[in-house]
Design an enzyme around this catalytic site. Sequence first.
Site, PDB file in Angstrom:
ATOM      1  N   GLU A 288     -16.982 -17.299  28.251  1.00 46.10           N
ATOM      2  CA  GLU A 288     -18.371 -16.952  28.587  1.00 46.10           C
ATOM      3  C   GLU A 288     -18.994 -16.062  27.509  1.00 46.10           C
ATOM      4  O   GLU A 288     -20.142 -16.251  27.124  1.00 46.10           O
ATOM      5  CB  GLU A 288     -18.450 -16.261  29.956  1.00 46.10           C
ATOM      6  CG  GLU A 288     -18.031 -17.143  31.134  1.00 46.10           C
ATOM      7  CD  GLU A 288     -18.855 -18.414  31.255  1.00 46.10           C
ATOM      8  OE1 GLU A 288     -20.053 -18.382  30.950  1.00 46.10           O
ATOM      9  OE2 GLU A 288     -18.277 -19.459  31.621  1.00 46.10           O
ATOM     10  N   HIS A 291     -20.077 -18.069  24.541  1.00 45.20           N
ATOM     11  CA  HIS A 291     -21.411 -18.672  24.638  1.00 45.20           C
ATOM     12  C   HIS A 291     -22.467 -17.706  24.108  1.00 45.20           C
ATOM     13  O   HIS A 291     -23.402 -18.101  23.431  1.00 45.20           O
ATOM     14  CB  HIS A 291     -21.743 -19.016  26.093  1.00 45.20           C
ATOM     15  CG  HIS A 291     -21.123 -20.294  26.562  1.00 45.20           C
ATOM     16  ND1 HIS A 291     -21.255 -21.478  25.884  1.00 45.20           N
ATOM     17  CD2 HIS A 291     -20.376 -20.584  27.659  1.00 45.20           C
ATOM     18  CE1 HIS A 291     -20.615 -22.439  26.530  1.00 45.20           C
ATOM     19  NE2 HIS A 291     -20.063 -21.926  27.615  1.00 45.20           N
ATOM     20  N   GLU A 367     -19.496 -26.116  24.656  1.00 50.17           N
ATOM     21  CA  GLU A 367     -18.278 -25.845  25.431  1.00 50.17           C
ATOM     22  C   GLU A 367     -17.045 -25.827  24.522  1.00 50.17           C
ATOM     23  O   GLU A 367     -16.190 -24.958  24.647  1.00 50.17           O
ATOM     24  CB  GLU A 367     -18.102 -26.881  26.547  1.00 50.17           C
ATOM     25  CG  GLU A 367     -19.158 -26.823  27.640  1.00 50.17           C
ATOM     26  CD  GLU A 367     -19.323 -25.433  28.244  1.00 50.17           C
ATOM     27  OE1 GLU A 367     -18.319 -24.707  28.403  1.00 50.17           O
ATOM     28  OE2 GLU A 367     -20.461 -25.051  28.546  1.00 50.17           O
ATOM     29  N   ASP A 371     -14.675 -22.634  23.957  1.00 50.81           N
ATOM     30  CA  ASP A 371     -13.221 -22.750  24.162  1.00 50.81           C
ATOM     31  C   ASP A 371     -12.460 -22.233  22.941  1.00 50.81           C
ATOM     32  O   ASP A 371     -11.469 -21.514  23.055  1.00 50.81           O
ATOM     33  CB  ASP A 371     -12.818 -24.219  24.405  1.00 50.81           C
ATOM     34  CG  ASP A 371     -13.046 -24.652  25.852  1.00 50.81           C
ATOM     35  OD1 ASP A 371     -13.402 -23.775  26.668  1.00 50.81           O
ATOM     36  OD2 ASP A 371     -12.870 -25.844  26.147  1.00 50.81           O
TER      37      ASP A 371
HETATM   38 ZN   LIG Z   1     -18.925 -22.891  29.102  1.00 54.73          ZN
END
Ligand SMILES: [Zn+2]
Length: 425
Positions: A288, A291, A367, A371
């Site tokens: 998170e 991001h 994403e 990751d």
């Molecule tokens: Zn995510």
Amino acid sequence: MLDIPGATFMHVFIIVTVITVLAGKLVWEAYLIRLNMAEVRRHAQAPPPALHEVMDEQTYAKSVDYTLVKARFALFSNVYGMLLLAAVLFSGVLPLLYGWLGTFMEASVWRETFYVILVFLLLAMSGLPLEHHAQFCLEERFGFNKSTFRLWATDKLKGLLIALTVGAPLLALFFFLVDFAGPLWWVWAFAVFFAFQLLMLVLYPMLILPWFNKLTPLPEGELRQRLIDLAQRVGFKARTIQVMDGSRRSGHSNAFFTGFGRFRRIVLFDTLMEQLSEGELEAVLAHEIGHYKLGHVPKMLTLSAGLGLAAFAGLAWLLKSPAFVQAFGFSHAVDGAGPAFVLFALLAGPFGFWLSPLLNFFSRRHEYEADRFAREHAGGANPMTNALRRLSEKNLSNLTPHPLYSAFYYSHPTLLEREAALAGE
Ligand SMILES: [Zn+2]
């Protein structure tokens, strides 16, 4: 002056285009859903070898069942939604309602606003039976529903209240700009819309979310210390890691990031806290934060601003073309922007739908990046991989989506794709 045969041709052209896009969406979605169902059935006996350890046999069988039940429901609700939309667009009910309002309301910003609210209120109500079924039959059957009818109904009422309090002044402002802001009104309208979007990013977690859920700061202890350490290590000032009582409504688990600048917040579902180990939670938090650190919020905002500006330009263009509303049965004498706005809003979904794979493509790229960030900053690939596996298991995720289906619909890469990326370079 309108040339009648020309106008007639335009009307037919508009109607044919709209029907083609609506029918195209219905057929394409049915095709993708069936393709996906076939793929899931093909793997129903056992998941691919790479994913054998994710679920035990019984849970895997349940996930196959859950995926198929949801797919059948999606097939049904797509047909229901499209029939409803077609009925609203082509039955003449929209001009009828507008004419009726005109019998007791003067032409004004408020009449147009009221008209838009009325149409969308009726549409929202017609969707309620399906939403109820999804929550209390479908989710219930697989043990995910934790809501009560009372809580569900209260949620709907609160949502309505928020939509009206926020939506009515915004709509009125929009119609005011159409009337008084000159030929470039749509640029102003876009600016208002974008400023509102930014404001909501800040206000949503502060004012709206707490009205539905209880948010509590993560309690002092080993876990909190570990997460705060992580935040400090990567240069993220985290005063607020909050836990949300998601378990009040659903057994599904999640974590999300919202806001920006000093208003940013990380929210973990209580369900997530129960399901993951400390190391896995650290990886999810790192994801998170990733991001945020990688600038995904401003990137997505820029993309949405571009689309928003294009949408307002399109709306301005349609408002200048009387044939647009006339094609749907409105008279030549329409003197407000309400009808065009309603038609545009109804059609924005089916037309914009074709852009969703593009948006999902960007989302999936983010994403992967988040990751990778988690892998770098939270103990390598294992904790993140294990967290993703656990989440797939607990949420009964479909382990074998058809590649075309996931490319079109998935905002996140599949478990297999994410594992491979985490294990790779
Ligand atoms: Zn995510």
